[in-house]
Design a protein around this motif. Structure first.
Motif, PDB file in Angstrom:
ATOM      1  N   MET A  78       3.784  -9.359 -27.914  1.00 40.34           N
ATOM      2  CA  MET A  78       2.880  -9.136 -26.793  1.00 40.34           C
ATOM      3  C   MET A  78       1.552  -9.951 -26.533  1.00 40.34           C
ATOM      4  SD  MET A  78       1.943  -5.494 -25.315  1.00 40.34           S
ATOM      5  CE  MET A  78       3.451  -4.598 -26.054  1.00 40.34           C
ATOM      6  N   LEU A  79       0.729 -10.047 -27.490  1.00 41.93           N
ATOM      7  CA  LEU A  79      -0.250 -10.970 -27.297  1.00 41.93           C
ATOM      8  C   LEU A  79      -0.201 -12.266 -27.202  1.00 41.93           C
ATOM      9  CD1 LEU A  79      -2.381  -8.825 -29.704  1.00 41.93           C
ATOM     10  CD2 LEU A  79      -2.862  -8.772 -27.080  1.00 41.93           C
ATOM     11  N   THR A  80       0.907 -12.983 -27.692  1.00 45.32           N
ATOM     12  CA  THR A  80       1.076 -14.342 -27.580  1.00 45.32           C
ATOM     13  C   THR A  80       2.268 -14.495 -26.484  1.00 45.32           C
ATOM     14  OG1 THR A  80       2.731 -13.899 -29.464  1.00 45.32           O
ATOM     15  CG2 THR A  80       0.437 -14.697 -29.667  1.00 45.32           C
ATOM     16  N   ALA A  81       3.541 -14.474 -26.786  1.00 45.14           N
ATOM     17  CA  ALA A  81       4.723 -14.756 -26.084  1.00 45.14           C
ATOM     18  C   ALA A  81       4.530 -14.062 -24.790  1.00 45.14           C
ATOM     19  CB  ALA A  81       5.790 -14.549 -26.868  1.00 45.14           C
ATOM     20  N   ASP A  82       4.649 -12.759 -24.873  1.00 40.77           N
ATOM     21  CA  ASP A  82       4.774 -11.921 -23.487  1.00 40.77           C
ATOM     22  C   ASP A  82       3.705 -12.252 -22.533  1.00 40.77           C
ATOM     23  OD1 ASP A  82       6.771 -10.681 -24.585  1.00 40.77           O
ATOM     24  OD2 ASP A  82       6.056  -8.866 -24.650  1.00 40.77           O
ATOM     25  N   ILE A  83       2.382 -12.444 -22.921  1.00 42.67           N
ATOM     26  CA  ILE A  83       1.454 -13.000 -21.937  1.00 42.67           C
ATOM     27  C   ILE A  83       1.538 -14.245 -21.553  1.00 42.67           C
ATOM     28  CG2 ILE A  83      -1.003 -13.232 -21.898  1.00 42.67           C
ATOM     29  CD1 ILE A  83      -1.614 -10.694 -23.560  1.00 42.67           C
ATOM     30  N   GLU A  84       1.770 -15.088 -22.371  1.00 44.03           N
ATOM     31  CA  GLU A  84       2.001 -16.559 -22.309  1.00 44.03           C
ATOM     32  C   GLU A  84       3.163 -16.552 -21.100  1.00 44.03           C
ATOM     33  OE1 GLU A  84       0.893 -20.237 -22.137  1.00 44.03           O
ATOM     34  OE2 GLU A  84       0.125 -18.723 -23.480  1.00 44.03           O
ATOM     35  N   LEU A  85       4.077 -15.910 -21.003  1.00 47.18           N
ATOM     36  CA  LEU A  85       5.472 -15.753 -20.414  1.00 47.18           C
ATOM     37  C   LEU A  85       4.757 -15.204 -18.778  1.00 47.18           C
ATOM     38  CD1 LEU A  85       8.390 -16.468 -20.224  1.00 47.18           C
ATOM     39  CD2 LEU A  85       8.901 -14.205 -20.696  1.00 47.18           C
ATOM     40  N   LEU A  86       4.163 -14.771 -18.748  1.00 46.17           N
ATOM     41  CA  LEU A  86       3.319 -14.311 -17.284  1.00 46.17           C
ATOM     42  C   LEU A  86       2.649 -15.476 -16.705  1.00 46.17           C
ATOM     43  CD1 LEU A  86       1.297 -10.896 -18.341  1.00 46.17           C
ATOM     44  CD2 LEU A  86       3.536 -11.361 -17.232  1.00 46.17           C
ATOM     45  N   GLU A  87       2.360 -16.724 -17.400  1.00 46.42           N
ATOM     46  CA  GLU A  87       2.010 -17.863 -16.676  1.00 46.42           C
ATOM     47  C   GLU A  87       3.200 -18.273 -15.660  1.00 46.42           C
ATOM     48  OE1 GLU A  87       2.115 -22.239 -16.172  1.00 46.42           O
ATOM     49  OE2 GLU A  87       3.487 -21.235 -17.172  1.00 46.42           O
ATOM     50  N   VAL A  88       4.263 -18.144 -15.576  1.00 47.46           N
ATOM     51  CA  VAL A  88       5.373 -18.227 -14.969  1.00 47.46           C
ATOM     52  C   VAL A  88       4.931 -17.502 -13.398  1.00 47.46           C
ATOM     53  CG1 VAL A  88       7.993 -18.023 -14.376  1.00 47.46           C
ATOM     54  CG2 VAL A  88       7.267 -18.564 -16.507  1.00 47.46           C
TER      55      VAL A  88
END
Length: 570
Positions: free
Chosen positions: A134-144
């Motif tokens: 959540m702290l890495t991949a999920d939040i990074e995906l919010l960049e989209v």
């Protein structure tokens, strides 16, 4: 299980997180709108310039909106549009990504603060691998969402409005047809695409979290896996998880390809219908050929703001799934309701009952109590021992005194003040709490000790190390206090970690020591040094020492025995 939010609600809540970044969003939207208008202008001006030199159209062109200029004027205007289109596109992308990276950093900070409030009660229930995901991949995906969704939606909406006004001057039928076409390509197609892949996106995000958790679990137990020859079994388990995840991602990619095909097909179909509409309108003398050509050029170009949005459909399914997971953690309520009151010493200074526990009962499962009707009074300056077998509730009692959890029944008082009426930050400043498993952080030994007292001098650190029977060992290290501590302190033994933990407690020098099996990994010699130091500390501190060994508790003023959640005097 919590009900899932709709995509619209997730979008709304994610947008609210922007707070003070709306100025950058306004710039991104404004430059995006102007950029697309200039982009449309290039193709439209090319159409005007060609029509202005053709013998059959140049005479009629001057009667059409915007058609009264010379060919050279249209060419200069095209050069102007092309030059500034690039600059505006750069500014739009710069602002979008500035917003995205800024908000992602803020979300990570917010989540860390929330997890700190949820700890330890709520955090112990969660999978650490899932939290890492959540702290890495999920939040990074919010960049989209923040870089490629919010402003493009607003840009597309305002651009459509401007194009509608322009086409209305050519012919109102073309204006409404363009509006219907854009709604179909830009809204209806992406909506159904997102709906189709909604469940797949959430499933993939959850399974990625499970995969991370499995890897963390395996890495922690790698020695046991090797020792008991479980490598093939573990590898097969990971293979099964990754294969399942691969199938889910393949399914999502197939759906993405379907969306792109649907978007392209929709654009081709609407363009064909545009051509048929133009033939019909020309045959009925409702428009002339010059207007139909200009409307056709603009119609094809008008889909540009919507194509990327349509293709985002499946990516957004994962983005919204990630957003929902992040929002769920943000909105989770802590088990403990913190007080805002500071700890105020009771003027009576009731030494006879410095720590008082009244009718205390607690169970993690409220139907089964671990502690049953505990009553205990501890004087200021006493060294109290609590003895009992593993699982009898000793550690739980210390956690309740620290208010990591709230009791089901009963109360705990410090100097006659109920701990529930004291802020957690202020309450925890009263305690040195140490468990038998000390956690060390990556850095130096000095860094790990200064956690207890950031402004401590080297003399204070060495004094604490002497009390913890670790001073001599530190002197043997090549870099002494500046020696590196590796991940999880793996370059220190269990006993060495315990002594570092004790040194932290001595360095912090707080009023109350809560020590849970502090010498369980130590030899007799080092334990004797530490127990002697505790006797000295007890002269002006209150100490609760938990152990299952009678020899450890022999220094105590008073010993209680705990069995089946009930406490007895010895």
């Amino acid at each position: 299980m919590k009900n899932r939010r709709s995509s619209g609600l997730i979008m709304l809540k994610l947008v609210k997180l922007l707070n003070n970044l709306w100025y950058a969003m306004t710039i991104a939207v404004a430059t995006g709108i102007l950029g697309f208008i200039l982009s449309f202008g290039i193709s439209l001006l090319a159409g005007y310039s060609i029509l202005s030199i053709l013998p059959n159209t140049k005479d009629n062109l001057k009667y059409i909106f915007g058609g009264s200029f010379s060919t050279s004027t249209y060419i200069y205007a095209m050069i102007f549009c092309g030059f500034f289109r690039g600059i505006l596109h750069y500014l739009e992308q710069y602002c979008n990504h500035y917003i995205a990276f800024k908000i992602l950093a803020e979300i990570r900070i917010k989540l860390f603060k929330i997890m700190r409030k949820l700890a330890p009660a709520k955090m112990e229930e969660k999978n650490h691998g899932d939290l890492v995901a959540m702290l890495t991949a999920d939040i990074e995906l919010l960049e989209v969402f923040y870089a490629h969704t919010i402003s493009p939606i607003l840009i597309a909406a305002f651009t459509s409005l401007i194009l509608f006004v322009y086409l209305s001057h050519l012919n109102i039928i073309y204006a409404f047809y363009m509006l219907v076409s854009q709604i179909f390509v830009g809204l209806i197609v992406p909506y159904f695409a997102a709906k189709r892949s909604e469940s797949s996106g959430l499933l993939i995000r959850n399974n990625l979290g499970k995969l991370n958790d499995e890897f963390l679990d395996i890495l922690k137990g790698i020695r046991e896996i090797i020792q008991f020859s479980q490598g093939k079994k573990v590898a097969k388990k990971i293979d099964n998880i990754t294969l399942s995840l691969g199938e889910q991602q393949k399914d999502l990619r197939n759906k993405m390809a379907e969306v792109q095909m649907a978007s392209d097909s929709a654009i081709i179909l609407t363009s064909i219908f545009q051509l048929l509409l133009s033939i019909f309108l020309i045959s009925k003398n409702l428009v002339n050929i010059e207007i139909s050509i200009l409307a056709g050029i603009l119609q094809v170009g008008s889909f540009a703001p919507y194509i990327n949005l349509a293709n985002l459909g499946n990516i957004l399914s994962q983005t919204f799934a990630a957003g929902e997971r992040v929002l769920n953690l943000m909105e989770e309520k802590p088990t403990i309701n913190d007080s805002e009151e500071y700890f105020k010493e009771n003027s009576k200074n009731d030494i006879d009952k410095y720590i008082e526990i009244k009718n205390l009962s607690y169970g993690y499962n409220k139907n089964i109590n671990i502690l049953n009707n505990i009553n205990l009074s501890i004087n200021k300056g006493q060294l109290i021992g609590i003895m009992g077998e593993s699982g009898c509730g000793k550690s739980t009692l210390l956690k309740l005194i620290m208010r990591f959890w709230d009791s089901n029944f009963g109360d705990i008082f410090i100097n006659s003040i109920n701990i529930k009426s004291i802020s957690l930050k202020d309450l925890h400043k009263k305690f040195n709490y140490m468990t038998q498993s000390t956690n060390l952080f990556i850095g130096t030994l000095r860094d790990n000790l200064l956690i207890a007292k950031p402004n401590a001098t080297d003399d204070e650190i060495y004094a604490a190390l002497k009390k913890a029977a670790f001073y001599d060992h530190v002197l043997t290290l090549p870099n002494k206090l500046d020696s590196i501590v590796e991940e999880s302190g793996k370059n220190f033994s269990g006993g060495e970690k315990q002594r570092i933990g004790l040194a932290r407690s001595f360095l912090a020098n707080r009023e109350i020591f809560l020590l849970d099996e502090p010498t369980s990994n130590l030899d007799i010699h080092n334990e004797a040094i530490i127990l002697k130091a505790l006797i000295e500390e007890a002269k002006n501190k209150t100490i609760i020492l938990v152990s299952h060994r009678e020899s450890t508790l022999s220094i105590c003023d008073k010993i209680f025995k705990m069995k089946n959640g009930i406490i007895y005097n010895l």
